[in-house]
Design an enzyme around this catalytic site. Structure first.
Site, PDB file in Angstrom:
ATOM      1  N   HIS A  24      43.793  29.493  30.330  1.00 38.92           N
ATOM      2  CA  HIS A  24      43.695  28.649  29.123  1.00 38.92           C
ATOM      3  C   HIS A  24      44.705  29.054  28.047  1.00 38.92           C
ATOM      4  CE1 HIS A  24      40.410  31.744  27.849  1.00 38.92           C
ATOM      5  NE2 HIS A  24      41.540  32.052  27.226  1.00 38.92           N
TER       6      HIS A  24
ATOM      7  N   HIS B  92      38.107  32.865  20.591  1.00 41.41           N
ATOM      8  CA  HIS B  92      39.209  33.706  20.122  1.00 41.41           C
ATOM      9  C   HIS B  92      39.241  33.831  18.601  1.00 41.41           C
ATOM     10  CE1 HIS B  92      40.364  32.378  24.146  1.00 41.41           C
ATOM     11  NE2 HIS B  92      41.225  33.363  24.212  1.00 41.41           N
TER      12      HIS B  92
ATOM     13  N   HIS C   9      46.551  39.731  32.540  1.00 43.03           N
ATOM     14  CA  HIS C   9      47.512  39.674  31.436  1.00 43.03           C
ATOM     15  C   HIS C   9      47.124  40.661  30.342  1.00 43.03           C
ATOM     16  CE1 HIS C   9      44.453  36.750  30.088  1.00 43.03           C
ATOM     17  NE2 HIS C   9      45.041  36.568  28.915  1.00 43.03           N
TER      18      HIS C   9
ATOM     19  N   GLU D 167      39.056  38.388  30.700  1.00 45.91           N
ATOM     20  CA  GLU D 167      38.558  37.005  30.661  1.00 45.91           C
ATOM     21  C   GLU D 167      38.008  36.572  32.017  1.00 45.91           C
ATOM     22  OE1 GLU D 167      41.308  35.188  27.056  1.00 45.91           O
ATOM     23  OE2 GLU D 167      41.913  34.805  29.120  1.00 45.91           O
TER      24      GLU D 167
HETATM   25 FE   LIG Z   1      42.229  33.764  26.061  1.00 44.47          FE
END
Ligand SMILES: [Fe+2]
Length: 291
Positions: A12, A59, A197, A244
Site C-alpha cells: 500500500h 499511519h 522494507h 506490516e
Molecule cells: Fe505502510
C-alpha cells in the site's frame, strides 16, 4: 449465511496513489506492478464480493502515538479520508456495514480480543490505495467501488506490537464470526502492506527477497510456521516496516476453508518496498466435493 470468497493481499505504499492519479499504469517503472492486478480484476468480476474486511495499519491519520490501539474495528456508516500529502488525492468516502461490524466486534470480545470500537474512523492510504488498485479507478473519481468495507486496524507502528500468532488468531476469530453471520453476504478478506522494507536508519532501503519468498510460501501452506518469529526477528529479516505483514497474517487467519494461491505478482522495488500482490482461494470442502 455469509461466505468468505477468498483473500487478497497487496502492498500500500503512498507512491502508488500518486501513480494512479497520474495514470502511470503503462510507465516502464510502474507497469510490472500494475499488471499484477489484471488477475485480481478478473477474479473479482467472477466472485463478486459484497463486503471487504480490510486488515491494515494506520499511519497517523486516525490514531497517533499518543493513543494507539493494538486492534481497532470500524463500525461506521461510512469511512472518510483526508489529505495525507505525497500527492495522493483524497479518497471518496467508502460505505461501511455497521451490522456486520458489530457482529465481528461481539465475536472478537467474546473470544477475548478487547478491541477498540470506532463509530467514527478516518481511513488512510493503507485502505484507500488497495481499494483503488483492487477495484480500479482513482480514489477521488465519482465512480463508486462496488463493496462496503469493515476496516480492522492492527498496530504495526509503535512497539510493543502484537505477535504474528496473535494476528493469526484474530483473523481466525473474524473468519468464524463471518461463517455464523446470517445475512447472505459474500465477503473478501484483504490484507495490506509489506512485504520487506525499511524506510529509516542505516538499513533504509533494505529488502530481503529470500525471506519474502519464504513468507509467500508459508502463508498458504503453513502459516503457523511463521509464528515462531518474534517481532524483533521479523524486523531483522524483513525491515522495520516489514512488520506490516501482521495484516497479511490476520487476513490469512480469516480464510477458514481450503486455501490455495490463485495468483502472485512479486516485484522489486516499488518505492523502496518489495511489492507483492496475491489472490487466495478459500474453498470449503463441501463445495469442493460438489464441484
Ligand atoms: Fe505502510
Amino acid at each position: 449465511m455469509a461466505v468468505i470468497v477468498g483473500g487478497i493481499a497487496t502492498t500500500h505504499v503512498p507512491a502508488i496513489g500518486k501513480a494512479i492519479a497520474e495514470k502511470k499504469h503503462n510507465d516502464p517503472y510502474w507497469k510490472p506492478f500494475f499488471k499484477g492486478f489484471d488477475y485480481v480484476h478478473y477474479w473479482l468480476a467472477r466472485t463478486k464480493p459484497d463486503v471487504a474486511v480490510v486488515f491494515y495499519n494506520d499511519h497517523g491519520l486516525n490514531f497517533f502515538l499518543d493513543k494507539l490501539p493494538t486492534f481497532a474495528v470500524g463500525a461506521a456508516m461510512e469511512y472518510r479520508s483526508e489529505d495525507e500529502g505525497w500527492g495522493i488525492p483524497v479518497s471518496r468516502p467508502i460505505p461501511g456495514d455497521p451490522a456486520l461490524s458489530w457482529h465481528l466486534i461481539n465475536t472478537l470480545v467474546a473470544d477475548e480480543f478487547d478491541v477498540t470500537m470506532c463509530q467514527d474512523m478516518l481511513i488512510d492510504h493503507a485502505v484507500t490505495i488497495p481499494m483503488a488498485l483492487i477495484w480500479r479507478g482513482p480514489a477521488s473519481s465519482a465512480k463508486s467501488w462496488p463493496v462496503k468495507i469493515v476496516p480492522i486496524e492492527i498496530n504495526t507502528v509503535q512497539h510493543p506490537l502484537p505477535t504474528l500468532a496473535r494476528c493469526l488468531k484474530l483473523g481466525r476469530s473474524i473468519g468464524r464470526a463471518i461463517e455464523t453471520y446470517e445475512q447472505n453476504l459474500r465477503v473478501v478478506m484483504v490484507g495490506t502492506g509489506g512485504l520487506s522494507h525499511q524506510l529509516d536508519g542505516t538499513r533504509a532501503g533494505f529488502i530481503n527477497k529470500e525471506f519474502d519468498e519464504l513468507c509467500l510460501e508459508k502463508i498458504v501452506t503453513e502459516p503457523e510456521a511463521l509464528t515462531r518469529y518474534s517481532i524483533h526477528d521479523w524486523v531483522e529479516q524483513s525491515g522495520s516496516q516489514g512488520v506490516e505483514f501482521l495484516n497479511w497474517m490476520a487476513m490469512r487467519g480469516a480464510l477458514t476453508g481450503r486455501v490455495s494461491e490463485l495468483n502472485r505478482n512479486y516485484h522489486i522495488p516499488i518505492s523502496n518496498t518489495a511489492a507483492a500482490t496475491v489472490v487466495y482461494d478459500n474453498q470449503k470442502e463441501s463445495e469442493r466435493k460438489a464441484a
